[in-house]
Design an enzyme around this catalytic site. Structure first.
Site, short mmCIF file in Angstrom:
data_model
loop_
_atom_site.label_atom_id
_atom_site.label_comp_id
_atom_site.label_asym_id
_atom_site.label_seq_id
_atom_site.Cartn_x
_atom_site.Cartn_y
_atom_site.Cartn_z
N ALA A 178 0.86 -1.17 0.00
CA ALA A 178 0.00 0.00 0.00
C ALA A 178 0.91 1.24 0.00
O ALA A 178 2.06 1.17 0.45
CB ALA A 178 -0.90 -0.01 1.22
N GLU A 188 -0.40 -9.37 -0.63
CA GLU A 188 -1.82 -9.68 -0.36
C GLU A 188 -2.64 -9.69 -1.65
O GLU A 188 -3.52 -10.53 -1.83
CB GLU A 188 -2.38 -8.67 0.64
CG GLU A 188 -1.71 -8.78 2.01
CD GLU A 188 -2.12 -7.67 2.95
OE1 GLU A 188 -1.70 -6.51 2.73
OE2 GLU A 188 -2.87 -7.94 3.90
N GLY A 209 0.69 -5.05 0.93
CA GLY A 209 -0.52 -5.14 0.12
C GLY A 209 -0.26 -5.77 -1.25
O GLY A 209 -1.17 -6.36 -1.85
N GLU A 226 4.95 -4.98 7.01
CA GLU A 226 4.19 -3.90 7.68
C GLU A 226 4.67 -3.68 9.11
O GLU A 226 4.57 -2.57 9.65
CB GLU A 226 2.69 -4.23 7.69
CG GLU A 226 2.01 -4.20 6.33
CD GLU A 226 1.96 -5.54 5.61
OE1 GLU A 226 2.79 -6.43 5.93
OE2 GLU A 226 1.10 -5.70 4.73
C1 HXC Z 1 5.01 4.47 -1.36
C2 HXC Z 1 6.90 3.50 -2.26
C3 HXC Z 1 6.57 2.25 -1.69
C4 HXC Z 1 5.36 2.18 -0.93
C5 HXC Z 1 8.41 2.02 -2.77
N1 HXC Z 1 8.05 3.31 -2.92
N2 HXC Z 1 7.54 1.37 -2.02
N3 HXC Z 1 6.13 4.59 -2.09
N4 HXC Z 1 4.61 3.31 -0.80
N5 HXC Z 1 4.94 1.04 -0.38
C6 HXC Z 1 8.74 4.37 -3.65
C7 HXC Z 1 9.95 4.91 -2.87
O1 HXC Z 1 9.55 5.83 -1.91
C8 HXC Z 1 10.76 5.51 -3.99
O2 HXC Z 1 10.25 6.77 -4.36
C9 HXC Z 1 10.50 4.57 -5.17
O3 HXC Z 1 9.30 3.87 -4.86
C10 HXC Z 1 11.61 3.57 -5.35
O4 HXC Z 1 11.83 2.90 -4.10
P1 HXC Z 1 13.27 2.79 -3.41
O5 HXC Z 1 13.03 2.56 -1.97
O6 HXC Z 1 14.15 3.93 -3.77
O7 HXC Z 1 13.85 1.46 -4.10
P2 HXC Z 1 14.77 0.33 -3.47
O8 HXC Z 1 15.88 0.92 -2.68
O9 HXC Z 1 15.11 -0.58 -4.62
O10 HXC Z 1 13.83 -0.44 -2.42
C11 HXC Z 1 12.66 -1.09 -2.89
C12 HXC Z 1 11.79 -1.53 -1.69
C13 HXC Z 1 11.54 -0.37 -0.74
C14 HXC Z 1 12.50 -2.68 -0.92
C15 HXC Z 1 10.48 -2.09 -2.28
O11 HXC Z 1 11.03 0.75 -1.51
C16 HXC Z 1 10.57 -0.63 0.35
O12 HXC Z 1 10.91 -1.22 1.37
N6 HXC Z 1 9.30 -0.19 0.17
C17 HXC Z 1 8.28 -0.29 1.20
C18 HXC Z 1 7.77 -1.72 1.33
C19 HXC Z 1 6.73 -1.83 2.42
O13 HXC Z 1 6.96 -1.52 3.58
N7 HXC Z 1 5.54 -2.27 2.03
C20 HXC Z 1 4.40 -2.42 2.96
C21 HXC Z 1 3.57 -1.17 2.94
S1 HXC Z 1 2.26 -1.21 4.12
P3 HXC Z 1 11.01 8.16 -4.01
O14 HXC Z 1 10.18 9.20 -4.71
O15 HXC Z 1 10.97 8.27 -2.53
O16 HXC Z 1 12.40 7.99 -4.56
C22 HXC Z 1 1.08 -2.15 3.39
C23 HXC Z 1 -0.21 -2.35 4.19
C24 HXC Z 1 -1.22 -3.11 3.43
O17 HXC Z 1 1.22 -2.63 2.31
C25 HXC Z 1 -2.57 -2.99 4.06
C26 HXC Z 1 -3.57 -2.32 3.17
C27 HXC Z 1 -4.92 -2.13 3.78
#
Ligand code: HXC
Length: 258
Positions: free
Chosen positions: A65, A112, A109, A132
């Site tokens: 998400a 999921e 997400g 998360e």
């Molecule tokens: C918003 C995101 C994002 C996310 C990546 N980006 N994941 N933006 N939400 N979930 C954005 C980054 O901010 C960045 O933009 C660009 O995508 C590239 O990501 P990087 O981090 O620079 O790339 P990298 O170093 O290769 O790392 C990739 C990654 C990391 C491992 C996927 O981005 C990461 O850990 N993302 C978050 C993963 C996460 O925690 N997901 C769970 C979310 S909570 P900018 O503009 O900043 O450069 C969830 C709840 C679900 O999903 C429930 C729903 C109801």
């Protein structure tokens, strides 16, 4: 219909939906979830489409998400909006088969969403996770429930509590995905699986999906009873007569979804 966060390509009998937020690793924001739910519902209603494939980019199926969209939300905001409940349920109402074709990250997400599809084909680059916990929250669109059913309690707890990622090999060994292929072959593999499904009777495909999903919701005895009734009901279809006649006559079946 024109979409901004996804691409939809209907060729032959298959709808290929590609998540398309390249600057955000296909993070699932409200716009994407709404468009995806609408596109899937459209494909489900279409007379042409017989199978749906959902994919992302080489780098990410979806990295979760959208954290930037969620960060400032309060409990009241999330509760009032019932965050992604409507979109998820619309997605889950789809009666045609949906394949997730996953390369790169399928996190939070994104994992999921892949698990809401009927099965997952992974590239060897795929990485699954429920990270998360690192954000001070937990999965919110089924991760704790579905991952546990896919891979069992121990590995599900491990994934949700540590936030670690699972590679494609581990995902295959633990039953999260049905196949792993080299990344450059992912789209072809998913499309060829979808085309193969599209050759079957859609009535039978829908019954398979209905019956297998019922196994998540009911007891074994009730599930078997449900399957038996569905099996019997297919004997009311022309496709049953055609399928069995084609076998006996040693020819390919011509299913007409009737
Ligand atoms: C918003 C995101 C994002 C996310 C990546 N980006 N994941 N933006 N939400 N979930 C954005 C980054 O901010 C960045 O933009 C660009 O995508 C590239 O990501 P990087 O981090 O620079 O790339 P990298 O170093 O290769 O790392 C990739 C990654 C990391 C491992 C996927 O981005 C990461 O850990 N993302 C978050 C993963 C996460 O925690 N997901 C769970 C979310 S909570 P900018 O503009 O900043 O450069 C969830 C709840 C679900 O999903 C429930 C729903 C109801």
């Amino acid at each position: 219909m024109a979409y901004e966060t996804i691409n939809v390509d209907v060729s032959d009998d298959v709808a290929l939906i590609t998540l398309n937020r390249p600057d955000a690793m296909n993070a699932l924001n409200s716009a994407l979830m709404a468009e995806l739910a609408t596109a899937v519902a459209e494909a489900d209603a279409s007379d042409k489409v017989r199978c749906i494939v959902i994919t992302g980019s080489d780098k990410a199926f979806a990295a979760g998400a959208d954290i930037k969209e969620m960060a400032e939300q309060s409990f009241v905001d999330m509760y009032r909006a019932n965050f992604f409940e409507e979109e998820s349920n619309k997605f889950l109402r789809t009666r045609k088969p949906i394949i997730a074709a996953v390369a790169g990250y399928a996190l939070g997400g994104g994992c999921e969403l892949a698990m809401m599809c009927d099965f997952i084909i992974a590239a060897d680059t795929a990485k699954f996770g429920q990270p998360e916990i690192n954000l001070g929250v937990i999965a919110g669109i089924g991760g704790t429930q579905r991952l546990t059913r896919y891979v069992g309690k121990s590995k599900s707890m491990d994934m949700h509590l540590t936030g670690r990622f699972m590679d494609a090999e581990e995902a295959l060994a633990s039953g999260l995905v049905s196949r792993v292929v080299p990344a450059k072959k992912l789209k072809d593999e998913a499309m060829s699986a979808a085309n193969r499904i599209a050759e079957k009777s859609l009535l039978a495909s829908m019954a398979v999906k209905d019956a297998v999903n019922r196994s998540y919701e009911t007891t074994l005895a009730e599930g078997i009873n449900y399957e038996r009734r569905l099996f019997q009901s297919l004997f009311a279809t022309e496709d049953q007569a055609e399928g069995m006649a084609s076998y006996i006559e040693k020819r390919e079946p011509q299913f007409r979804d009737k």
